[in-house]
Scaffold this motif. Structure first.
Motif, PDB file in Angstrom:
ATOM      1  N   ASN A 297      -1.911 -12.853  -2.528  1.00 24.40           N
ATOM      2  CA  ASN A 297      -1.631 -13.169  -1.127  1.00 24.40           C
ATOM      3  C   ASN A 297      -2.836 -12.760  -0.305  1.00 24.40           C
ATOM      4  OD1 ASN A 297      -0.769 -13.699   1.401  1.00 24.40           O
ATOM      5  ND2 ASN A 297       1.056 -12.410   1.353  1.00 24.40           N
ATOM      6  N   ALA A 299      -3.641 -13.538   2.560  1.00 26.34           N
ATOM      7  CA  ALA A 299      -3.376 -13.312   3.983  1.00 26.34           C
ATOM      8  C   ALA A 299      -3.157 -11.839   4.306  1.00 26.34           C
ATOM      9  CB  ALA A 299      -2.165 -14.133   4.425  1.00 26.34           C
ATOM     10  N   VAL A 300      -2.690 -11.069   3.345  1.00 27.91           N
ATOM     11  CA  VAL A 300      -2.434  -9.658   3.656  1.00 27.91           C
ATOM     12  C   VAL A 300      -3.727  -8.865   3.789  1.00 27.91           C
ATOM     13  CG1 VAL A 300      -0.159  -9.655   2.599  1.00 27.91           C
ATOM     14  CG2 VAL A 300      -2.129  -8.893   1.247  1.00 27.91           C
ATOM     15  N   ASP A 303      -5.930  -9.169   7.830  1.00 28.85           N
ATOM     16  CA  ASP A 303      -5.738  -8.290   8.975  1.00 28.85           C
ATOM     17  C   ASP A 303      -5.151  -6.967   8.486  1.00 28.85           C
ATOM     18  OD1 ASP A 303      -5.838  -7.414  11.576  1.00 28.85           O
ATOM     19  OD2 ASP A 303      -4.600  -9.039  12.383  1.00 28.85           O
ATOM     20  N   PHE A 304      -5.275  -5.967   9.311  1.00 28.01           N
ATOM     21  CA  PHE A 304      -4.767  -4.642   8.977  1.00 28.01           C
ATOM     22  C   PHE A 304      -3.234  -4.620   9.019  1.00 28.01           C
ATOM     23  CE2 PHE A 304      -8.972  -3.975  10.860  1.00 28.01           C
ATOM     24  CZ  PHE A 304      -9.565  -3.105   9.963  1.00 28.01           C
ATOM     25  N   GLY A 305      -2.671  -3.626   8.365  1.00 31.34           N
ATOM     26  CA  GLY A 305      -1.243  -3.374   8.518  1.00 31.34           C
ATOM     27  C   GLY A 305      -0.350  -4.248   7.667  1.00 31.34           C
ATOM     28  N   ARG A 306      -0.921  -4.933   6.706  1.00 32.11           N
ATOM     29  CA  ARG A 306      -0.111  -5.830   5.882  1.00 32.11           C
ATOM     30  C   ARG A 306      -0.030  -5.365   4.429  1.00 32.11           C
ATOM     31  NH1 ARG A 306      -2.435 -11.707   8.117  1.00 32.11           N
ATOM     32  NH2 ARG A 306      -1.678 -11.455  10.244  1.00 32.11           N
ATOM     33  N   LEU A 309       2.135  -2.641   3.158  1.00 33.43           N
ATOM     34  CA  LEU A 309       3.594  -2.807   3.081  1.00 33.43           C
ATOM     35  C   LEU A 309       4.051  -2.990   1.635  1.00 33.43           C
ATOM     36  CD1 LEU A 309       4.117  -5.166   6.146  1.00 33.43           C
ATOM     37  CD2 LEU A 309       4.367  -2.676   6.061  1.00 33.43           C
ATOM     38  N   TYR A 310       3.206  -3.603   0.820  1.00 34.78           N
ATOM     39  CA  TYR A 310       3.567  -3.762  -0.595  1.00 34.78           C
ATOM     40  C   TYR A 310       3.651  -2.407  -1.300  1.00 34.78           C
ATOM     41  CZ  TYR A 310       2.610  -8.829  -0.320  1.00 34.78           C
ATOM     42  OH  TYR A 310       2.629 -10.167  -0.016  1.00 34.78           O
ATOM     43  N   TRP A 405       2.340   3.681   8.879  1.00 32.60           N
ATOM     44  CA  TRP A 405       2.776   2.501   9.629  1.00 32.60           C
ATOM     45  C   TRP A 405       2.230   2.475  11.050  1.00 32.60           C
ATOM     46  CZ3 TRP A 405       8.523   3.331   7.882  1.00 32.60           C
ATOM     47  CH2 TRP A 405       8.670   2.853   6.574  1.00 32.60           C
ATOM     48  N   TYR A 410      -5.730   2.446  11.413  1.00 37.50           N
ATOM     49  CA  TYR A 410      -5.543   2.128   9.987  1.00 37.50           C
ATOM     50  C   TYR A 410      -6.462   2.944   9.082  1.00 37.50           C
ATOM     51  CZ  TYR A 410      -3.267  -1.697  12.364  1.00 37.50           C
ATOM     52  OH  TYR A 410      -2.476  -2.418  13.202  1.00 37.50           O
TER      53      TYR A 410
ATOM     54  N   ASN B 297      10.979  -0.143  10.326  1.00 35.62           N
ATOM     55  CA  ASN B 297       9.521  -0.124  10.401  1.00 35.62           C
ATOM     56  C   ASN B 297       9.100  -0.938  11.604  1.00 35.62           C
ATOM     57  OD1 ASN B 297       6.797  -0.070  10.182  1.00 35.62           O
ATOM     58  ND2 ASN B 297       6.675  -0.923   8.115  1.00 35.62           N
ATOM     59  N   ALA B 299       6.412  -1.040  13.099  1.00 39.65           N
ATOM     60  CA  ALA B 299       5.035  -1.542  13.064  1.00 39.65           C
ATOM     61  C   ALA B 299       4.951  -2.979  12.561  1.00 39.65           C
ATOM     62  CB  ALA B 299       4.171  -0.630  12.190  1.00 39.65           C
ATOM     63  N   VAL B 300       5.908  -3.394  11.756  1.00 36.86           N
ATOM     64  CA  VAL B 300       5.822  -4.767  11.240  1.00 36.86           C
ATOM     65  C   VAL B 300       6.151  -5.794  12.304  1.00 36.86           C
ATOM     66  CG1 VAL B 300       6.288  -4.077   8.871  1.00 36.86           C
ATOM     67  CG2 VAL B 300       8.184  -4.868  10.304  1.00 36.86           C
ATOM     68  N   GLY B 305       2.541 -11.672  10.927  1.00 32.33           N
ATOM     69  CA  GLY B 305       2.108 -11.682   9.530  1.00 32.33           C
ATOM     70  C   GLY B 305       2.538 -10.476   8.734  1.00 32.33           C
ATOM     71  N   ARG B 306       3.462  -9.703   9.247  1.00 36.44           N
ATOM     72  CA  ARG B 306       3.884  -8.501   8.536  1.00 36.44           C
ATOM     73  C   ARG B 306       5.341  -8.587   8.076  1.00 36.44           C
ATOM     74  NH1 ARG B 306       1.173  -3.854  12.544  1.00 36.44           N
ATOM     75  NH2 ARG B 306      -0.989  -4.476  12.202  1.00 36.44           N
ATOM     76  N   LEU B 309       6.550 -10.465   5.126  1.00 34.85           N
ATOM     77  CA  LEU B 309       6.250 -10.011   3.762  1.00 34.85           C
ATOM     78  C   LEU B 309       7.483  -9.409   3.103  1.00 34.85           C
ATOM     79  CD1 LEU B 309       2.753  -8.392   4.397  1.00 34.85           C
ATOM     80  CD2 LEU B 309       3.252 -10.697   3.563  1.00 34.85           C
ATOM     81  N   TYR B 310       8.344  -8.790   3.896  1.00 31.10           N
ATOM     82  CA  TYR B 310       9.577  -8.232   3.328  1.00 31.10           C
ATOM     83  C   TYR B 310      10.490  -9.337   2.797  1.00 31.10           C
ATOM     84  CZ  TYR B 310       8.568  -3.649   5.484  1.00 31.10           C
ATOM     85  OH  TYR B 310       8.020  -2.447   5.833  1.00 31.10           O
ATOM     86  N   VAL B 313       9.319 -10.145  -0.737  1.00 33.53           N
ATOM     87  CA  VAL B 313       9.552  -9.173  -1.807  1.00 33.53           C
ATOM     88  C   VAL B 313      11.029  -9.021  -2.120  1.00 33.53           C
ATOM     89  CG1 VAL B 313       7.426  -7.900  -1.480  1.00 33.53           C
ATOM     90  CG2 VAL B 313       9.452  -7.170  -0.257  1.00 33.53           C
ATOM     91  N   TRP B 405       2.240 -17.798   4.519  1.00 34.37           N
ATOM     92  CA  TRP B 405       1.199 -16.774   4.528  1.00 34.37           C
ATOM     93  C   TRP B 405      -0.028 -17.188   5.325  1.00 34.37           C
ATOM     94  CZ3 TRP B 405       1.662 -16.064  -1.472  1.00 34.37           C
ATOM     95  CH2 TRP B 405       2.779 -15.272  -1.747  1.00 34.37           C
ATOM     96  N   ASP B 406      -0.223 -18.475   5.470  1.00 36.45           N
ATOM     97  CA  ASP B 406      -1.549 -18.921   5.900  1.00 36.45           C
ATOM     98  C   ASP B 406      -1.602 -19.616   7.244  1.00 36.45           C
ATOM     99  OD1 ASP B 406      -3.182 -18.033   3.705  1.00 36.45           O
ATOM    100  OD2 ASP B 406      -2.019 -19.406   2.472  1.00 36.45           O
TER     101      ASP B 406
END
Lengths: 504, 504
Positions: A297, A299-300, A303-306, A309-310, A405, A410, B297, B299-300, B305-306, B309-310, B313, B405-406
């Motif tokens: 991915n 896209a993660v 930018d920051f903050g993505r 999360l994984y 978070w 970051y 969270n 922050a997401v 784009g955050r 993501l959840y 997953v 994602w894009d």
């Protein structure tokens, strides 16, 4: 008589002559090895290697004297025995998960993956085959993803003649592996090891597209092949297993992958790293057999903050094995410029994750480097080698987001000891000293002193500021040196800051 | 004699007089209900309700005639029987997962959660108790999170006298529930239902902090309480179960939560929604017992784009039950301004997720609304009710990221039919018509025509542009009306665009 000496973690190969050919759906011979001092026992399956030759490869994980005996239904393979003496050499051993989100060799040496990719490399002729390894080694990559089965479809300009199995009645017969194919694979894995590169072996293949038909093996056939592959390769300390690249391109229920992954975990005597890599649907990397999340991915990392999360959802190391490629093809996954790819690697880094490189410039043959290998043409590899150097200098398991978070900057690092802040592709003109404070982790205290290096991620320089900062204002989630003047930076460059605590 | 009539999905309460008090570690009575037309059978546990009174609450999920018989080790409770006729009323039934990432009632009516929160509401006196429900209903919230067990610690200004269990030898005795406590809970759930609010019941409590000691129940005691709670409440169609808020504040191994969640899934005759809510460590929401990911969270939702993501997953609906609070306390989780909270809700929306509201202004008592309830003082609730209206107007299961994602514009919607683009807290002066195209999903085609509404998320207006756009350039991942003039927007406002396909 003195027992032969072997090196810790390195494969010892035992060769046996059998009576007949034993099909690969049976384990032809098993060696039971015993570490004399501790009494630890290991059972290691062998494999057929052509004619009536059988081999067992065993990589001892403890120093000292080992004894072994062989067991088989073939009397000629059974009841043999021997001893050997294991001494520590230079090999650090298999890479394991360390400190939850990072990696280290069996001897504790940290491993910081900066990987390369050429999926169809194994199926190329010389000199391309060897030059590819040379190119990625010289570029400084330390992990390499490639597939055992050949790739079909677009950008494939070379079809292999050597295939992994014989055919019976027009169908691949996994009970009849082709020794020459797997000997070539052995050698491929060995040359990577010789160059200090972890072999991230893609076991199955979602890119066959019916061209070779190896995607049509049944689950049982897949399992026979898996046992054979593990028996051949697992003794190499630098093997990583990846079930498949873009597994979800195959129309196959997830529970089949679950069972295959569980089988792999069960049969690998060395418990190598195990993963599976997605296309558009993520695999459930929370499954116990998965040692680290191998994720596509890109896209993660834009930018920051993505990407961080994984880490939360899997609680395992995250390796972003495909964040799009440096190249010039029209597809949006294949035309990043080097600046962007390096930028994304740094974002992955401060997210506490790792990423892999690939190059998608069209090669002379009409293929892509990420498919067939060859010389690297891009401008990112040198910068990624520089990033790897920075990572190697981390005195600890790895970089973790400090305030995972909520830190607007970051920052990653090791609380109170080391902080790395990536300022992005275009740094501001000044930076005011600030550290984030997270939970859990050691809190910095007033009076703590820090030095700062300015890292130019593109121009590959590390410039110490030559100043010391002393914390004079420690809040709940931030710490400052309010008395310090702002740090002047080369505005617009792709910079990172390395902030290291120094003694009083 | 005509059988009594009951309403589909609504609880039928059967009352029995027993011989003696049966402790709550045994199911005192079970009703076996049978739907005559289909032969479908349901087994519903009953519960003790004081004295020698036992009740069974059964919510029929099929129209037509039902018959029932009771079974118990107490002869006085056993062998009773009856029939009733179920007709469709106005209740839409329990909320279920729909289309993987969304929710709908049992009758198919979509449900778009916009939730409120007052953890310790159940333990407040009148008039606060009732006025809280009035306030959140009038504000337009349709889900409400509250705890069964009382909260200890900071901001707790009122301690309850009514507790859920009696004590035996100084220890909570879960075999002796206090009927008055649970009758009050019944009523609490009922009043929420009367106001059209889903009751998101927090079963266990990480905020006891030893003050009441209800966090010290053993796993077995937790299970006895769970069975009692389910027997009492599960017949209410609007119940959601949440095992715990910030479960990881308790030092308890995850597998205990796993087993408790699995038990809940097993014993709830109605299969209500089930979740568990995190503090800093995410629960493994891939576990089968979890119906939707309930995540803290904030922050997401502070950037695009955050949160999406959840979804990847977990492959389940994502409800961000805590994205920080509108309020004015010093803690960073409790001082969002309304603009920011509304902004975050819109980001959650176009991420294909849902969020919950909470308010952390200090109340007259010295507590917080999110703790004890009361009137809402913030400016966000009206805007969230407006958002809910927009969601209710979606003609489909819900909004999904189109090109997940894009897409640089983070557009959500239903491919080729409906697109919602949130332009952020400060919209640009103009917008050029563009749609993303993702995979999988229906692709728009040249000639497709669309109308656009400009949604002012803060001023709560929907303004049709009064223009029609026709696709004249459809690329792999984007579609345009190149011939159209740019759309002029009220620059700087917090805007969203709703783009709806219209007939030819």
């Amino acid at each position: 008589m003195r027992a032969p000496q072997s090196e810790l973690y390195r494969p010892v190969e035992l060769t046996f002559s059998g009576t007949d050919v034993i099909p690969a759906d049976r384990t032809p011979v098993t060696v039971h090895a015993r570490h004399e001092a501790s009494g630890a026992e290991r059972a290691v399956p062998g494999f057929w290697d052509g004619g009536t030759t059988y081999r067992v490869r065993f990589a001892p994980d403890l120093e000292g004297e080992w004894s072994w005996t062989s067991e088989s239904t073939d009397a000629a393979l059974s009841g043999r025995s021997g001893t050997f003496e294991v001494v520590r050499g230079t090999d650090h051993g298999p890479v394991r998960v360390a400190h939850r989100f990072h990696f280290a060799h069996a001897d504790g040496t940290p491993f910081r993956p900066v990987g390369a990719t050429a999926y169809n490399w194994l199926h190329q002729d010389e000199p391309l085959f060897s030059s590819t390894v040379g190119a990625i080694a010289e570029a400084g990559f330390n992990k390499f993803r490639f597939m055992v089965f050949p790739q079909g479809g677009g950008y494939i300009e070379h079809l292999p003649t050597l295939m992994p199995f014989e055919k019976t009645d027009g169908r691949w017969d996994v009970t009849k592996p082709v020794p020459e194919f797997f000997q070539r694979l052995d050698r491929a894995v060995e040359v990577l090891g010789e160059r200090g590169i972890q072999a991230d072996v893609l076991i199955y293949n979602a890119y066959d597209r019916g061209q070779f038909g190896l995607n049509e093996l049944t689950e049982e056939e897949d399992a026979i092949y898996l046992r054979y592959l593990v028996a051949r390769l697992a003794a190499h300390p630098h093997v990583w297993w990846s079930l498949c690249n873009e597994f979800d391109q195959l129309e196959r229920p997830d529970d089949r992958w679950d069972r295959t992954g569980e089988l792999l975990a069960e049969i690998d005597p060395y418990d190598h790293l195990r993963s599976i890599h997605n296309w558009i649907e993520l695999y459930d990397n929370n499954q116990p057999w998965v040692t680290h999340a191998s994720i596509q991915n890109g896209a993660v990392t834009t930018d920051f903050g993505r990407a961080n999360l994984y880490r939360d959802v899997y609680g395992k190391p995250v390796v972003l094995d495909e964040i799009k490629y440096e190249g010039d093809i029209p597809d949006r996954w294949g035309h990043l410029d080097a600046e962007q790819l390096v930028h994304q690697f740094w974002i992955a880094t401060v997210a506490g994750t790792y990423a892999s490189h690939g190059e998608s410039f069209v090669t002379e043959s009409g293929s892509l480097h990420m498919v067939e290998g060859g010389p690297l043409r891009g401008d990112s590899p040198a910068r990624l080698a520089f990033l790897r150097e920075i990572l190697e200098e981390v005195d600890g398991a790895g970089l973790d987001p400090i305030d995972k978070w909520d830190d607007p900057a970051y920052v990653a690092g090791i609380p109170r000891r080391l902080y790395v802040q990536y300022l992005g592709a275009s740094a501001p003109a000044t930076w005011d000293f600030r550290l984030p404070i997270g939970f859990p982790g050691e809190r910095p205290e007033p009076g703590d002193r820090f030095e700062v290096d300015v890292i130019d991620t593109w121009n590959m320089t590390v410039t110490p500021l030559g100043r010391t900062f002393t914390l004079d204002d420690v809040q709940r989630n931030d710490a400052y040196d309010r008395a310090s003047a702002p740090v002047e930076l080369p505005e617009g460059e792709a910079l990172a800051l390395r902030i290291t605590r120094v003694g009083d």
